[in-house]
Scaffold this active site. Sequence first.
Site, PDB file in Angstrom:
ATOM      1  N   LEU A   1       0.829  -1.193   0.000  1.00 35.26           N
ATOM      2  CA  LEU A   1       0.000   0.000   0.000  1.00 35.26           C
ATOM      3  C   LEU A   1       0.866   1.246   0.000  1.00 35.26           C
ATOM      4  CD1 LEU A   1      -2.636  -0.972   2.663  1.00 35.26           C
ATOM      5  CD2 LEU A   1      -2.900  -0.980   0.223  1.00 35.26           C
ATOM      6  N   ASP A   2       0.204   2.374  -0.206  1.00 34.91           N
ATOM      7  CA  ASP A   2       0.876   3.660  -0.243  1.00 34.91           C
ATOM      8  C   ASP A   2       0.891   4.252   1.156  1.00 34.91           C
ATOM      9  OD1 ASP A   2       0.391   6.428  -2.543  1.00 34.91           O
ATOM     10  OD2 ASP A   2       2.142   5.605  -1.492  1.00 34.91           O
ATOM     11  N   SER A   3       1.674   5.324   1.366  1.00 34.04           N
ATOM     12  CA  SER A   3       1.645   5.960   2.675  1.00 34.04           C
ATOM     13  C   SER A   3       0.301   6.655   2.901  1.00 34.04           C
ATOM     14  CB  SER A   3       2.786   6.957   2.809  1.00 34.04           C
ATOM     15  OG  SER A   3       2.694   7.926   1.793  1.00 34.04           O
TER      16      SER A   3
ATOM     17  N   ASP B   1      -2.503   5.469   1.740  1.00 35.64           N
ATOM     18  CA  ASP B   1      -3.399   4.365   2.107  1.00 35.64           C
ATOM     19  C   ASP B   1      -3.253   4.034   3.576  1.00 35.64           C
ATOM     20  OD1 ASP B   1      -2.709   2.753  -1.023  1.00 35.64           O
ATOM     21  OD2 ASP B   1      -4.386   4.032  -0.440  1.00 35.64           O
ATOM     22  N   ASN B   2      -2.017   4.138   4.069  1.00 37.87           N
ATOM     23  CA  ASN B   2      -1.773   3.920   5.494  1.00 37.87           C
ATOM     24  C   ASN B   2      -2.608   4.891   6.324  1.00 37.87           C
ATOM     25  OD1 ASN B   2      -0.633   3.048   7.815  1.00 37.87           O
ATOM     26  ND2 ASN B   2       1.462   3.349   7.164  1.00 37.87           N
TER      27      ASN B   2
END
Lengths: 117, 123
Positions: free
Chosen positions: B78-80, B82-83
């Site tokens: 995932l992306d940051s 998304d985090n």
Amino acid sequence: MSGATAAAYLARRAAQKERVRILYRRALKDTLNWAVHRHLFYQDASDLREKFEAHKHAEDLDTIDKMIAAGEATYNKWRHPDPYIVPWAPGGSKFTRNPVPPSGIEIVYDYGREDNE
Amino acid sequence: MALRAAVLRHIRLPVQTLTATGSRPQPQWSFLRLFSSHDDHLTKEEVIDRVLDVVKSFPKVDPSKVTPDVHFQKDLGLDSLDNVEIVMALEEEFKLEIPDKEADKIDSCNLAIEYIYNHPMAG
């Protein structure tokens, strides 16, 4: 020499990434404050995500700084006047509603009637 | 008044323990009411189940890869951002308010479960 500047570059990039994440988090919460109904919120959240994704591959540190500053200015302009805060958190309605009584206090159950015993 | 007391003394009502699916396991003493809000803290299994449910229902996540010690960016790809979205979803699920600095550090399911389990106000 180049090691020091590379480390400084990476440190600056990391700080910028953290600012971006915190800005995204606050903007998302603000979006939820404004768009209470879930389907509207999902629409607005994906629009916000598009805006962040458009500048994902910027490389120059100064332009990134300017974009972050512009983003924070937009966020401050659009902040909700009455945001939803979880009740027990500072600013919520239950914050310090029932504080812990100071220690050393005890209830005297037969106040005024001690002599009658 | 006396009639009412006499009637009440003779009526027997069956005690029914309501066990809805997914609710907290209420012990057999259904007449015991927990008026205090301090001893109904979440159990670790409940926290793990709910956290995994939230992560699995994220649209960009493959549900079969989710385990209690999966890292959001390394294992799930995932992306940051998304985090950040996952942490917000967890905040909504457990009715928590996580400060920004703390929320930035939650990177994996492990950290999330630990933080939520140790939070005194986790709903």
